[in-house]
Scaffold this active site. Structure first.
Site, mmCIF file in Angstrom:
data_model
loop_
_atom_site.group_PDB
_atom_site.id
_atom_site.type_symbol
_atom_site.label_atom_id
_atom_site.label_comp_id
_atom_site.label_asym_id
_atom_site.label_seq_id
_atom_site.Cartn_x
_atom_site.Cartn_y
_atom_site.Cartn_z
ATOM 1 N N PRO A 70 2.498 7.297 6.926
ATOM 2 C CA PRO A 70 2.090 8.696 7.057
ATOM 3 C C PRO A 70 0.574 8.910 7.026
ATOM 4 C CG PRO A 70 3.034 8.279 4.884
ATOM 5 C CD PRO A 70 3.303 7.069 5.723
ATOM 6 N N ASN A 71 0.163 9.848 7.847
ATOM 7 C CA ASN A 71 -1.229 10.320 7.942
ATOM 8 C C ASN A 71 -2.185 9.330 8.602
ATOM 9 O OD1 ASN A 71 -0.808 12.887 6.599
ATOM 10 N ND2 ASN A 71 -0.476 11.692 4.748
ATOM 11 N N ARG A 131 -9.725 11.710 9.604
ATOM 12 C CA ARG A 131 -9.237 11.915 8.236
ATOM 13 C C ARG A 131 -10.186 11.272 7.218
ATOM 14 N NH1 ARG A 131 -4.354 8.353 5.572
ATOM 15 N NH2 ARG A 131 -4.310 9.454 3.574
ATOM 16 N N TYR A 182 -11.882 6.369 4.955
ATOM 17 C CA TYR A 182 -11.106 5.575 5.919
ATOM 18 C C TYR A 182 -11.888 5.164 7.166
ATOM 19 C CZ TYR A 182 -7.268 7.105 2.966
ATOM 20 O OH TYR A 182 -6.451 7.332 1.883
ATOM 21 N N ASN A 186 0.893 -1.039 6.882
ATOM 22 C CA ASN A 186 0.133 -0.121 6.039
ATOM 23 C C ASN A 186 1.062 1.061 5.824
ATOM 24 O OD1 ASN A 186 -1.489 1.657 4.726
ATOM 25 N ND2 ASN A 186 -3.185 1.572 6.189
ATOM 26 N N GLU A 235 0.842 -6.683 3.489
ATOM 27 C CA GLU A 235 0.480 -5.284 3.215
ATOM 28 C C GLU A 235 -1.019 -5.102 3.411
ATOM 29 O OE1 GLU A 235 1.742 -3.923 -0.695
ATOM 30 O OE2 GLU A 235 0.020 -2.580 -0.817
ATOM 31 N N HIS A 242 -4.417 -2.160 3.589
ATOM 32 C CA HIS A 242 -4.969 -0.819 3.371
ATOM 33 C C HIS A 242 -6.420 -0.822 3.814
ATOM 34 C CE1 HIS A 242 -1.479 0.289 1.030
ATOM 35 N NE2 HIS A 242 -1.596 -0.877 0.417
ATOM 36 N N ARG A 301 -9.657 3.485 -6.618
ATOM 37 C CA ARG A 301 -9.463 4.919 -6.402
ATOM 38 C C ARG A 301 -8.621 5.509 -7.541
ATOM 39 N NH1 ARG A 301 -7.464 5.806 -0.452
ATOM 40 N NH2 ARG A 301 -8.000 7.957 -1.037
HETATM 41 C C1 DQA Z 1 -4.032 3.778 2.489
HETATM 42 C C2 DQA Z 1 -4.168 3.991 0.985
HETATM 43 C C3 DQA Z 1 -3.075 4.908 0.475
HETATM 44 O O1 DQA Z 1 -3.221 5.108 -0.927
HETATM 45 C C4 DQA Z 1 -3.164 6.258 1.166
HETATM 46 O O2 DQA Z 1 -2.096 7.081 0.741
HETATM 47 C C5 DQA Z 1 -3.181 6.129 2.650
HETATM 48 C C6 DQA Z 1 -4.011 5.093 3.242
HETATM 49 C C7 DQA Z 1 -5.205 2.933 3.065
HETATM 50 O O3 DQA Z 1 -5.037 2.406 4.153
HETATM 51 O O4 DQA Z 1 -6.256 2.835 2.433
HETATM 52 O O5 DQA Z 1 -2.595 6.928 3.369
HETATM 53 O O6 DQA Z 1 -2.839 3.070 2.746
#
Ligand code: DQA
Length: 151
Positions: free
Chosen positions: A9-10, A17, A22, A74, A98, A100, A107
């Site tokens: 998501p997102n 964003r 990011y 991710n 995994e 990120h 954080r």
């Molecule tokens: C993320 C880190 C997550 O905590 C966050 O909710 C994201 C992006 C990252 O790529 O840094 O949506 O996965």
């Protein structure tokens, strides 16, 4: 070798964003970078993104019957909350890495917990869009090692 790249998501909003967290690179650009890296090595890559937990579960389940060898994921915020995604990954028994963009350990405290990490081949975080490339290289190396061990 076939790899599924899955974004949660997102992550469709990457580029606009929270650029301070990011970066400025869009998801399409990240996918294109990964595709070109994979193509040069003769690796088949499919990239998918969803904001919906159930769709991500369906995509992971489908990977098992699509001769996918490994998953680069991710899972966004679902990393920290989703037992369903963890269960789907374990059900396929496919090796996964995994990734990120941000350093989730630097954080908010809730981002330090991952429901996936203990079962991942490895975790890469904190390198922005480069996290994906590094994660993909690690996954490919692990799959190659696994194949060598079988032969
Ligand atoms: C993320 C880190 C997550 O905590 C966050 O909710 C994201 C992006 C990252 O790529 O840094 O949506 O996965």
């Amino acid at each position: 070798m076939k790899i599924l790249v899955l974004h949660g998501p997102n992550l469709n909003l990457l580029g606009t964003r929270e650029p301070g967290v990011y970066g400025n690179v869009s998801l399409a650009e990240i996918d294109a970078q990964l595709m070109s890296w994979a193509q040069q090595r003769g690796i088949g890559l499919r990239c998918a993104q969803s904001n919906h937990e159930g769709v991500l579960v369906d995509t992971i389940q489908a990977a098992a019957s699509q001769q996918v060898d490994g998953i680069l994921i991710n899972a966004g915020a679902y990393t920290h909350t989703s037992i369903a995604l963890r269960d789907a990954l374990l059900a396929t028994a496919l090796p996964f890495v995994e990734v990120h963009l941000s350093n989730t350990h630097g954080r908010e405290s809730f981002r330090r917990r991952s429901l996936l990490a203990d079962r991942a081949v490895g975790v890469v975080c904190g390198f922005g869009d480069l996290s994906y490339r590094l994660g993909l290289e690690g996954l490919v190396a692990a799959l190659e090692r696994q194949a060598d061990e079988r032969n």
